[in-house]
Design a protein around this motif. Structure first.
Motif, PDB file in Angstrom:
ATOM      1  N   MET A  39      36.688  38.470  41.655  1.00 45.15           N
ATOM      2  CA  MET A  39      35.933  38.588  40.399  1.00 45.15           C
ATOM      3  C   MET A  39      34.554  39.172  40.663  1.00 45.15           C
ATOM      4  O   MET A  39      34.048  39.980  39.876  1.00 45.15           O
ATOM      5  CB  MET A  39      35.860  37.233  39.710  1.00 45.15           C
ATOM      6  N   GLY A  82      34.931  42.858  41.126  1.00 48.96           N
ATOM      7  CA  GLY A  82      35.399  43.581  39.962  1.00 48.96           C
ATOM      8  C   GLY A  82      36.857  43.995  40.004  1.00 48.96           C
ATOM      9  O   GLY A  82      37.314  44.748  39.139  1.00 48.96           O
ATOM     10  N   THR A  83      37.609  43.515  40.998  1.00 47.96           N
ATOM     11  CA  THR A  83      39.036  43.842  41.057  1.00 47.96           C
ATOM     12  C   THR A  83      39.880  42.867  40.249  1.00 47.96           C
ATOM     13  O   THR A  83      41.083  43.056  40.095  1.00 47.96           O
ATOM     14  CB  THR A  83      39.532  43.847  42.513  1.00 47.96           C
ATOM     15  N   LEU A  84      39.233  41.814  39.726  1.00 45.44           N
ATOM     16  CA  LEU A  84      39.914  40.849  38.874  1.00 45.44           C
ATOM     17  C   LEU A  84      38.908  40.274  37.893  1.00 45.44           C
ATOM     18  O   LEU A  84      37.771  39.984  38.268  1.00 45.44           O
ATOM     19  CB  LEU A  84      40.519  39.715  39.729  1.00 45.44           C
ATOM     20  N   ARG A  85      39.314  40.131  36.644  1.00 50.56           N
ATOM     21  CA  ARG A  85      38.513  39.427  35.647  1.00 50.56           C
ATOM     22  C   ARG A  85      39.243  38.150  35.265  1.00 50.56           C
ATOM     23  O   ARG A  85      40.474  38.118  35.257  1.00 50.56           O
ATOM     24  CB  ARG A  85      38.298  40.285  34.400  1.00 50.56           C
ATOM     25  N   ALA A  86      38.487  37.112  34.958  1.00 55.81           N
ATOM     26  CA  ALA A  86      39.118  35.834  34.606  1.00 55.81           C
ATOM     27  C   ALA A  86      40.114  36.008  33.476  1.00 55.81           C
ATOM     28  O   ALA A  86      41.207  35.419  33.491  1.00 55.81           O
ATOM     29  CB  ALA A  86      38.048  34.806  34.242  1.00 55.81           C
ATOM     30  N   GLN A  87      39.782  36.840  32.508  1.00 56.95           N
ATOM     31  CA  GLN A  87      40.668  37.029  31.358  1.00 56.95           C
ATOM     32  C   GLN A  87      41.926  37.822  31.716  1.00 56.95           C
ATOM     33  O   GLN A  87      42.875  37.893  30.914  1.00 56.95           O
ATOM     34  CB  GLN A  87      39.939  37.705  30.201  1.00 56.95           C
ATOM     35  N   ASP A  88      41.936  38.434  32.911  1.00 56.50           N
ATOM     36  CA  ASP A  88      43.122  39.185  33.325  1.00 56.50           C
ATOM     37  C   ASP A  88      44.175  38.302  33.989  1.00 56.50           C
ATOM     38  O   ASP A  88      45.303  38.763  34.228  1.00 56.50           O
ATOM     39  CB  ASP A  88      42.725  40.299  34.301  1.00 56.50           C
TER      40      ASP A  88
END
Length: 324
Positions: free
Chosen positions: A266, A269-275
Motif C-alpha cells: 500500500m 502504491g501497488t495495492l490499495r485497501a479498497q482493491d
C-alpha cells in the motif's frame, strides 16, 4: 478439566475434516475480538550469548473467540524467532476451551498443533477458491511445523502431485524433502528460489521472514501466492510487486493493519485497501463470486490468522473426545 496432549489434539484434525469445518465457520457468525499483541524483551543471562547486554526479543499473542455453539476459547502463543539458533521451535502455544455460558474450563489443548493445523487448513481453504482447479505444482517456503503440513493440506483441495521446498538453510530443505518422499510425496529441495517460483502453480510461504523472499516478477500467469507466515507489520515474505496486477484476498480485515506485506504494497502504491477483493468470510458466503475469475490471472491470499480458526479446531477436538 480434560487435557489433550499433542497426539490427542492432532487426531481429529485431519484436513479432510478441518478445511470444511473452517469453511462452515467463516460462513457463519462468531465473536472474534482483536488479538492482544505484546513485545517481550529479556536479558540473555542463560549462557546463550557471550554479551551480557544482549536482549532476547519475542512476541506474545492472546487470541480469544466465542460462538453461539456454547464454546469460548483463548489461545496464548509465544513467538521467539531466535529460538532456531538454540535448536528450539520459534513458536509455542497453549489453548484453553471454556463453556461460553458458564466460564467453566473444559479442556487444555496443545496450542502448537492447533495453530499449525488450522493455519495450513486456512491456507488450503483460500486455495480452494483462488488456485486454479488443475494446480498441481506446490512450492513451500519454510521448513517449520506449519510448512511441513502444507502438501497434505493443499492436496485436500487441489490435485497436488509435485512438491518443492526452499529454505534459507539448504540442509533444512533437503531434510524436509526427504521426509516428504518417505511419506510418499514427489518432493525435492529447491536451491534456486527464482526458478522454483517461476515453475510453481501455488507458492506457499510459511516463514518468519522480515525481508521479502518472493519477487513479483517471478510469479507466473495464473499462479496463486499464499502468504501465511508473517503476522506483524515488521514481517514480510513478498515484495510490493507481488500485488501489482493480482487479485488479492485476506483471511480477515485485520490483515490490512497487521501484515507487513500489505502495508509495504500500500505504501508503494501497488495495492490499495479498497482493491482487496474480499475475506475468507466473504468467499465462504459467496459474496464475491467464486474468488478466481479465470485461469490466467494471478491471485494472492494474505493471512495473519484468526481466533475463529483456533476455536473451530478446538471444538472439533472437544467433540471427538468420546468418538475419535
Amino acid at each position: 478439566m480434560k487435557h489433550f496432549d499433542e497426539a490427542a489434539t492432532r487426531a481429529p484434525l485431519g484436513f479432510e475434516r478441518l478445511v470444511p469445518a473452517l469453511r462452515t465457520a467463516f460462513a457463519g457468525q462468531a465473536q472474534v475480538p482483536p488479538r492482544h499483541v505484546h513485545g517481550i524483551e529479556t536479558a540473555a543471562q542463560d549462557g546463550s550469548s557471550d554479551n551480557v547486554n544482549d536482549v532476547i526479543k519475542g512476541t506474545v499473542l492472546i487470541m480469544p473467540a466465542w460462538s453461539d455453539a456454547g464454546f469460548l476459547g483463548i489461545k496464548t502463543i509465544n513467538i521467539f524467532p531466535g529460538n532456531s539458533a538454540r535448536g528450539l521451535p520459534g513458536l509455542h502455544a497453549t489453548y484453553v476451551l471454556y463453556d461460553a455460558r458458564t466460564g467453566v474450563p473444559l479442556a487444555l489443548m496443545d496450542g502448537n498443533e492447533i495453530t499449525a493445523r488450522r493455519t495450513a487448513a486456512a491456507s488450503a481453504l483460500g486455495a480452494s477458491f483462488l488456485a486454479r482447479r488443475g494446480a498441481r505444482r506446490l512450492l513451500v517456503l519454510g521448513t517449520g511445523r506449519i510448512a511441513r503440513m502444507l502438501p497434505a493440506a493443499h492436496a485436500s483441495v487441489r490435485p497436488i502431485d509435485e512438491v518443492r521446498v526452499w529454505n534459507h538453510r539448504p540442509e533444512g530443505a533437503e531434510a524436509l524433502a526427504a521426509q516428504w518422499r518417505a511419506e510418499g510425496w514427489n518432493a525435492q529441495a529447491a536451491t534456486n528460489l527464482e526458478a522454483a517460483v517461476r515453475q510453481a502453480d501455488i507458492v506457499s510461504c510459511a516463514t518468519l521472514a522480515t525481508a521479502p523472499l518472493v519477487r513479483g516478477g517471478w510469479l507466473a500467469p495464473g499462479s496463486h501466492l499464499d502468504l501465511i507466515g508473517s503476522f506483524t507489520p515488521a514481517m514480510r515474505e513478498a515484495d510490493a510487486h507481488c500485488f501489482a496486477g493480482a487479485r488479492t484476498f485476506v483471511d480477515t480485515d485485520e490483515a490490512l493493519q497487521k501484515s507487513g506485506d500489505l502495508l509495504d504494497a500500500m505504501a508503494a502504491g501497488t495495492l490499495r485497501a479498497q482493491d482487496v477483493q474480499g475475506t475468507l468470510a466473504s468467499l465462504c458466503r459467496a459474496e464475491n463470486g467464486t474468488g478466481r475469475a479465470n485461469d490466467s490471472e494471478r491471485t494472492v491470499f494474505k493471512a495473519v490468522g484468526s481466533a475463529l480458526e483456533d476455536l473451530t479446531a478446538a471444538t472439533l477436538v472437544w467433540q471427538s473426545r468420546d468418538n475419535p
